[in-house]
Design a protein around this motif. Structure first.
Motif, PDB file in Angstrom:
ATOM      1  N   PRO A   1       4.228   7.089   4.420  1.00 36.60           N
ATOM      2  CA  PRO A   1       5.227   7.898   3.698  1.00 36.60           C
ATOM      3  C   PRO A   1       4.979   9.394   3.836  1.00 36.60           C
ATOM      4  N   VAL A   2       3.714   9.766   4.008  1.00 33.87           N
ATOM      5  CA  VAL A   2       3.374  11.175   4.218  1.00 33.87           C
ATOM      6  C   VAL A   2       3.989  11.655   5.527  1.00 33.87           C
ATOM      7  N   TYR A   3       3.871  10.818   6.576  1.00 36.49           N
ATOM      8  CA  TYR A   3       4.452  11.188   7.864  1.00 36.49           C
ATOM      9  C   TYR A   3       5.971  11.349   7.750  1.00 36.49           C
ATOM     10  N   ILE A   4       6.634  10.372   7.136  1.00 40.02           N
ATOM     11  CA  ILE A   4       8.094  10.401   7.046  1.00 40.02           C
ATOM     12  C   ILE A   4       8.569  11.620   6.254  1.00 40.02           C
TER      13      ILE A   4
ATOM     14  N   THR B   1      10.468   6.212   0.071  1.00 41.77           N
ATOM     15  CA  THR B   1       9.691   5.390   0.988  1.00 41.77           C
ATOM     16  C   THR B   1       8.846   4.374   0.229  1.00 41.77           C
ATOM     17  N   SER B   2       8.222   4.813  -0.873  1.00 43.65           N
ATOM     18  CA  SER B   2       7.356   3.928  -1.653  1.00 43.65           C
ATOM     19  C   SER B   2       8.131   2.786  -2.291  1.00 43.65           C
TER      20      SER B   2
ATOM     21  N   ILE C   1       0.840  -1.206   0.000  1.00 44.58           N
ATOM     22  CA  ILE C   1       0.000   0.000   0.000  1.00 44.58           C
ATOM     23  C   ILE C   1       0.873   1.254   0.000  1.00 44.58           C
ATOM     24  N   ILE C   2       1.934   1.231   0.799  1.00 49.76           N
ATOM     25  CA  ILE C   2       2.865   2.369   0.835  1.00 49.76           C
ATOM     26  C   ILE C   2       3.480   2.581  -0.538  1.00 49.76           C
TER      27      ILE C   2
ATOM     28  N   MET D   1      -0.203  10.325  -2.193  1.00 45.42           N
ATOM     29  CA  MET D   1      -0.670  10.861  -0.912  1.00 45.42           C
ATOM     30  C   MET D   1       0.202  12.037  -0.463  1.00 45.42           C
ATOM     31  N   THR D   2       1.509  11.940  -0.711  1.00 49.02           N
ATOM     32  CA  THR D   2       2.414  13.030  -0.336  1.00 49.02           C
ATOM     33  C   THR D   2       2.120  14.293  -1.137  1.00 49.02           C
TER      34      THR D   2
END
Length: 389
Positions: free
Chosen positions: A106-109, A330-331, A50-51, A58-59
């Motif tokens: 990944p948005v958080y990171i 991240t993805s 999913i990431i 999402m980012t």
């Protein structure tokens, strides 16, 4: 400010505890739900997939939102996931609630990294990013082995309780310490996406993917590997995770310093573990507990900075698109987690877990090849520039 980097690090600990906390309890989950170990591995691979599929989008979608709100919302969803998982729902629901926080991981990171370097001198950016990424190693030395140890004493559900507590602490810290951080100047989608046309960035992305695949073909089944290939029980596995993490904290600190001097050589140095440690030292340590522990220690040292190295390596080829470049790192890193976990599970079912490190050798060589290819392209580019000036 270092304070922001440490807040990002604390949230990262919650993220990693949730994502990788299942590694030490996969055998217990497989027993509880009466499923094979490779199916239990879906809890890790589905999260990572999913990431991989949604991270960059999402980012981009959240790039204009208040950074504090984004970080708070992401960790809140991680908290809900831990609470629901603690009540041992049906396996399909367990996978579903595991997937939910993956959309914002990944948005958080990316946001945490952006916040950490937002008010700092550029020369300190790699070190501040290193502080954020040290959350990976700290989780590996504290919360992940502790959750595994607690699960070995009682049951696997308690591992998710530990994950919930860590997420709650991070949530409180973000709410109380981090100031409101609205985005003053939002970059256009086009200005960020254009990095996908740069050959060095594409090659760096491939390196990231191959490197993480190499590591996770064995690391995803850390507990199963030590159980079956090395004859360790659940308690001993938790001790090994603890050792793995302690050395990892040191490794991340060292890697942060090394990356400030030479990103390419640092990445290649730590990547060498996929070739030297996994198929060689782990294989030849059979029959000797001391040699096995030494091999695991070296494994932890070379593996732990892998996400820091991958992100820094990719961002170095696109320095003006930090958040989007990191979300892609991240993805594709998590796509590597998915492929590594899938191939590792296939190897266990088809042959045996002791052969998993050889998958790491193959993908590690591919990653080193990508580093060499990017260096060659950059060298040629410099020669052309020098000739034309």
């Amino acid at each position: 400010m270092k304070k922001y980097a440490y807040i990002g690090c604390l949230g990262f600990i919650a993220v990693i505890t949730t994502e990788f906390g299942v590694i030490g309890i996969l055998p217990q989950i497989a027993d509880y739900y009466k499923i094979s170990i490779d199916k239990a591995g879906y809890l890790l691979s589905a999260f990572a997939l999913i990431i991989a599929l949604t991270g960059p989008f999402m980012t981009l979608l959240t790039s204009g939102f208040n950074r504090k709100s984004v970080m708070f919302t992401a960790i809140f969803i991680f908290l809900i996931t831990g609470i629901v998982s603690y009540f041992s729902p049906p396996f399909w629901l367990l996978i579903l609630v595991r997937i939910l926080p993956a959309f914002l991981q990944p948005v958080y990171i990316a946001t945490a990294l952006s916040v950490a370097v937002s008010q700092a001198d550029k020369k300190y950016s790699n070190q501040l990013m290193g502080i954020v990424f040290s959350g990976v190693a700290i989780a590996m030395v504290t919360t992940v082995p502790f959750a595994t140890w607690i699960a070995s004493l009682w049951s696997w559900e308690y591992s998710f309780l530990i994950q919930s507590i860590v997420s709650l602490i991070a949530l409180i810290a973000i709410y109380c310490v981090l100031p409101s951080m609205p985005v003053k100047e939002k970059k256009t989608y086009g200005s960020q996406i254009k990095i996908l046309t740069q050959p060095t960035f594409i090659i760096s992305t491939a390196m990231n993917f191959f490197m993480i695949t190499a590591w996770f073909s064995t690391y995803s089944y850390f507990a199963d590997y030590l159980n079956k290939a090395k004859g360790m029980d659940s308690t001993m596995v938790s001790y090994m995770l603890f050792l793995f993490g302690i050395i990892g904290v040191i490794a991340n600190w060292i890697a942060g310093k090394m990356l400030s001097k030479n990103i390419t050589l640092t990445t290649a140095f730590f990547l060498s573990g996929t070739i030297i440690i996994m198929p060689v030292l782990l294989y030849w340590s059979d029959g000797s507990m001391i040699m096995t522990i030494i091999a695991i220690g070296i494994w932890g040292f070379l593996y732990s900075p892998s996400f820091l190295n991958a992100s820094t390596y990719m961002i170095s080829s696109a320095p003006n698109s930090l958040e989007f470049a990191n979300s892609l790192a991240t993805s594709f890193g998590n796509l590597g987690v998915t492929l590594g976990t899938t191939l590792g599970g296939w190897m266990i079912i088809r042959y045996d877990v002791q052969y998993n490190p050889w998958i790491g050798l193959f993908f590690g060589l591919l990653a080193l090849l990508m580093i060499g290819l990017r260096s060659m392209i950059e060298r040629k580019k410099k020669m052309v520039t020098a000739r034309n000036s």
